[in-house]
Motif scaffolding. Structure first.
Motif, short mmCIF file in Angstrom:
data_model
loop_
_atom_site.label_atom_id
_atom_site.label_comp_id
_atom_site.label_asym_id
_atom_site.label_seq_id
_atom_site.Cartn_x
_atom_site.Cartn_y
_atom_site.Cartn_z
N GLU A 85 37.86 42.80 38.86
CA GLU A 85 37.27 42.93 37.17
C GLU A 85 37.97 42.73 36.15
O GLU A 85 39.24 42.03 36.00
CB GLU A 85 37.73 44.57 36.40
CG GLU A 85 37.58 44.89 34.86
CD GLU A 85 37.53 46.21 34.85
OE1 GLU A 85 37.11 47.27 35.20
OE2 GLU A 85 38.00 46.75 33.73
N GLY A 86 37.30 41.52 34.74
CA GLY A 86 37.68 40.18 34.46
C GLY A 86 37.28 40.54 33.40
O GLY A 86 35.93 41.06 32.40
N VAL A 87 38.42 39.77 32.01
CA VAL A 87 37.90 39.84 30.65
C VAL A 87 37.24 38.58 30.70
O VAL A 87 37.90 37.77 30.12
CB VAL A 87 39.10 40.63 30.08
CG1 VAL A 87 38.93 40.39 28.52
CG2 VAL A 87 39.26 42.06 30.35
N PHE A 88 35.94 38.73 30.63
CA PHE A 88 34.98 37.33 30.10
C PHE A 88 34.45 37.06 28.63
O PHE A 88 34.58 37.67 27.99
CB PHE A 88 34.20 37.60 30.57
CG PHE A 88 33.28 35.75 30.50
CD1 PHE A 88 33.41 34.96 31.37
CD2 PHE A 88 32.06 36.10 30.49
CE1 PHE A 88 33.04 33.68 31.23
CE2 PHE A 88 31.24 34.63 30.19
CZ PHE A 88 31.28 34.20 30.65
N ASN A 89 35.41 35.59 28.37
CA ASN A 89 35.74 35.23 26.66
C ASN A 89 34.14 34.21 26.71
O ASN A 89 33.75 33.48 27.15
CB ASN A 89 36.76 34.75 26.59
CG ASN A 89 36.68 34.46 24.91
OD1 ASN A 89 35.55 34.63 24.25
ND2 ASN A 89 37.60 34.56 24.42
N ASP A 90 32.56 35.00 25.86
CA ASP A 90 31.65 34.52 26.51
C ASP A 90 31.43 34.05 24.92
O ASP A 90 30.74 35.02 24.40
CB ASP A 90 30.67 35.84 26.47
CG ASP A 90 29.44 35.37 26.73
OD1 ASP A 90 29.02 33.80 26.78
OD2 ASP A 90 28.33 35.97 26.59
N ASP A 91 31.69 32.37 24.68
CA ASP A 91 31.57 32.00 23.73
C ASP A 91 32.55 32.36 22.39
O ASP A 91 32.32 32.71 21.12
CB ASP A 91 30.31 31.44 23.59
CG ASP A 91 29.76 29.93 22.87
OD1 ASP A 91 30.45 29.00 22.92
OD2 ASP A 91 29.10 30.45 22.24
N GLY A 92 33.54 33.26 22.58
CA GLY A 92 33.83 33.79 21.86
C GLY A 92 34.11 35.63 21.85
O GLY A 92 34.79 36.44 21.15
N LYS A 93 33.41 35.85 22.24
CA LYS A 93 32.99 37.42 22.80
C LYS A 93 33.75 37.66 23.95
O LYS A 93 32.77 37.16 25.02
CB LYS A 93 31.83 37.27 22.12
CG LYS A 93 31.52 39.09 22.47
CD LYS A 93 29.86 39.55 22.19
CE LYS A 93 29.69 40.61 22.50
NZ LYS A 93 28.49 41.51 22.69
N GLU A 94 34.48 39.13 23.87
CA GLU A 94 35.00 39.27 25.35
C GLU A 94 34.25 40.58 25.77
O GLU A 94 34.22 40.92 25.06
CB GLU A 94 36.46 39.87 25.41
CG GLU A 94 37.50 38.12 24.68
CD GLU A 94 38.63 38.95 24.87
OE1 GLU A 94 38.99 40.32 24.75
OE2 GLU A 94 40.02 38.29 24.88
N ILE A 96 33.43 43.06 29.86
CA ILE A 96 34.04 43.03 30.93
C ILE A 96 33.14 42.36 31.52
O ILE A 96 32.50 43.15 31.68
CB ILE A 96 34.45 44.89 31.05
CG1 ILE A 96 35.85 45.08 29.96
CG2 ILE A 96 35.89 44.97 32.33
CD1 ILE A 96 36.80 44.59 29.56
N VAL A 97 33.69 42.13 32.69
CA VAL A 97 33.15 41.61 34.16
C VAL A 97 33.15 41.89 35.63
O VAL A 97 34.16 42.64 35.62
CB VAL A 97 32.52 40.01 33.86
CG1 VAL A 97 32.16 39.92 32.86
CG2 VAL A 97 34.03 39.50 33.95
N HIS A 98 32.36 42.08 36.02
CA HIS A 98 32.50 42.96 37.19
C HIS A 98 31.31 42.67 38.63
O HIS A 98 30.55 41.65 38.25
CB HIS A 98 31.69 44.41 37.53
CG HIS A 98 32.89 45.27 36.69
ND1 HIS A 98 32.38 45.67 35.14
CD2 HIS A 98 34.29 45.86 36.47
CE1 HIS A 98 33.02 46.83 34.30
NE2 HIS A 98 34.36 46.38 34.85
N ALA A 99 32.34 43.34 39.16
CA ALA A 99 31.17 42.14 40.64
C ALA A 99 29.83 42.61 40.66
O ALA A 99 29.15 43.87 40.35
CB ALA A 99 31.45 43.58 41.71
N GLY A 100 29.27 41.53 40.50
CA GLY A 100 27.58 41.80 40.24
C GLY A 100 27.40 40.49 39.73
O GLY A 100 25.96 40.30 39.28
#
Ligand code: MN
Length: 130
Positions: A85-94, A96-100
């Protein structure tokens, strides 16, 4: 090419399937001024991507480590999360991302990923050039 030398015998008459051997390029590097070192296992090289990509790799981000926030211009990078489980910063917006999950960043957008969990985050990273 190192990736073809590592071909598994399981595919008869073809060289489409191979497994990494000791010659596969691996690196433990600080990515984009992130925290700690990320473990990168390159799955092919530029030649293997016909010059249209500059990375196809298995990336492990250990707990407490991160890929620093950075931009992609005239190219798109995909992260395909395999584990953790990671905290993805998507162009300025955080988020949570998981498998898949698949995270695509391109055309001037930025991204980063931090592992705030207690387990490693594993993903496939692919960068395709415009
Ligand atoms: Mn990137």
């Amino acid at each position: 090419k190192w990736c073809k030398r590592a071909r598994r015998g399981a595919v008869q008459g073809g060289d489409h399937m191979f497994t990494l051997d000791e010659n596969g390029k691996r690196a433990d590097v600080c990515v984009q001024n992130g925290k700690g070192l990320c473990h990168i296992k390159h799955l092919t090289d530029r030649e293997g991507l016909y010059g249209h990509g500059r990375m196809f790799a298995h990336v492990t981000v250990d707990p407490g480590c991160s890929i620093g926030y950075h931009a992609h211009n005239h190219e798109t990078e995909f992260y395909y999360i395999i584990k953790g489980e990671g905290v993805f910063n998507d162009d300025g917006k955080e988020v949570i991302v998981h498998a898949g999950d698949i995270c695509a960043t391109g055309y001037g957008q930025s991204h980063g990923l931090e592992n705030k969990s207690s387990e490693p985050v594993e993903m496939i990273a692919l960068i395709v050039m415009e």
